[in-house]
Enzyme design. Structure first.
Site: not given
Ligand SMILES: NC(=O)c1ccc[n+]([C@@H]2O[C@H](COP(=O)([O-])OP(=O)(O)OC[C@H]3O[C@@H](n4cnc5c(N)ncnc54)[C@H](O)[C@@H]3O)[C@@H](O)[C@H]2O)c1
Length: 266
Positions: A159-160
């Protein structure tokens, strides 16, 4: 206006160092943070050096709170020349199968939505002024995928990685769109820096001093320049990108990483 400019203690944060560095160059600073004590702490450091700063509490994932913060800055200073979108972090580990949909959304809110909202509410002011500079803080993880993660070792946070890559793309898109309107938009792509979240993780890992030292040494070793950076490295780049010396620079994602991006992934 520094979004996420609070001082958390433990180490100097990127937003904190940038806010102080802007003030040292004579800027009147607005420190926006969802923790009012962190924002006040940075303002106190600026005031101690004879600079001018106001603290504003806002959860910058919320549009109305960012807009209210922008209105407060306009009320105080009457213009906004510099916007730094610093809020972010890679706290939610996991690959696409492991990560929950809620955590995925939360990571995007923190790393992408905050910058989107900052630009959304500040750009109309800069357009009216006919000038302004915006800097978005991104990560080496947006461009340099770690082979260790691919092998299932080490820290995986898809996600990051994805949110920061989207921030890079957004930075360039906004830069192009605003290029004829006097607004420059750039990114700073950071490598391994010793800032509060990193120190927090290490200090709360429940390991002894030797293991902590090994962790920091491992981070330093993977950097071609042989050392971790710190928030003052970020601040140097942020001051440059906001300055007249960078007046012909827009749409650039400047790596501040000791050469990490150009090295083969460990
Ligand atoms: N430290 C590193 O090695 C490293 C590497 C690459 C990128 N970065 C990026 O640098 C940026 C700052 O990181 P840092 O290490 O200085 O962290 P930090 O936690 O010290 O700074 C972030 C600040 O944002 C504030 N904040 C968080 N959520 C907020 C919200 N919703 N609304 C308003 N304020 C909020 C926090 O209170 C904090 O003061 C992040 O975008 C991070 O992804 C850091």
């Amino acid at each position: 206006m520094v979004m996420g400019g609070g001082a958390r203690g433990l180490a100097v944060g990127n937003g904190e160092a940038c806010a102080i560095a802007y003030a040292r160059e004579g800027a009147r600073v607005a420190v926006v943070d969802y923790n009012p004590e962190f924002a006040e702490a940075t303002c106190a450091l600026i005031a101690k050096e004879g600079g001018e700063a106001i603290a504003i509490r806002a959860d910058c994932t919320k549009s109305a709170e960012v807009l209210a913060a922008v209105e407060r800055v306009m009320e105080q200073y009457g213009r906004i020349d510099i916007l730094l979108n610093n809020i972010g972090g890679g706290s939610l580990a996991g690959d696409v199968v492991e990560i929950s949909e809620e955590d995925w959304d939360r990571e995007f809110d923190l790393n992408l939505r905050t910058a989107f909202l900052g630009m959304k509410h500040v750009i109309p002011i800069m357009e009216a002024q006919g000038s302004g500079t915006i800097t978005n803080i991104t990560s080496v993880m947006s461009s340099r995928l770690l082979q260790r993660a691919q092998r299932g070792e080490g820290y995986v946070n898809m996600a990051y990685v994805s949110a920061k890559a989207a921030l890079d793309a957004l930075t360039r898109a906004v830069a192009l769109y605003e290029a004829g309107k006097g607004i420059r938009v750039n990114g700073i792509r950071l490598g391994y820096l010793k800032t509060p979240p990193i120190v927090h993780i290490v200090e709360n890992a429940g390991v002894d001093e030797e293991i902590k030292a090994q962790y920091y040494a491992g981070r330093a070793k993977s950097v071609p320049m042989g050392a971790q950076g710190d928030a003052w490295n970020t601040a140097g780049a942020a001051v440059f990108l906001a300055s007249d010396e960078a007046s012909y620079i827009t749409g650039v994602i400047l790596a501040v990483d000791g050469g990490l991006e150009i090295a083969a992934p460990a």
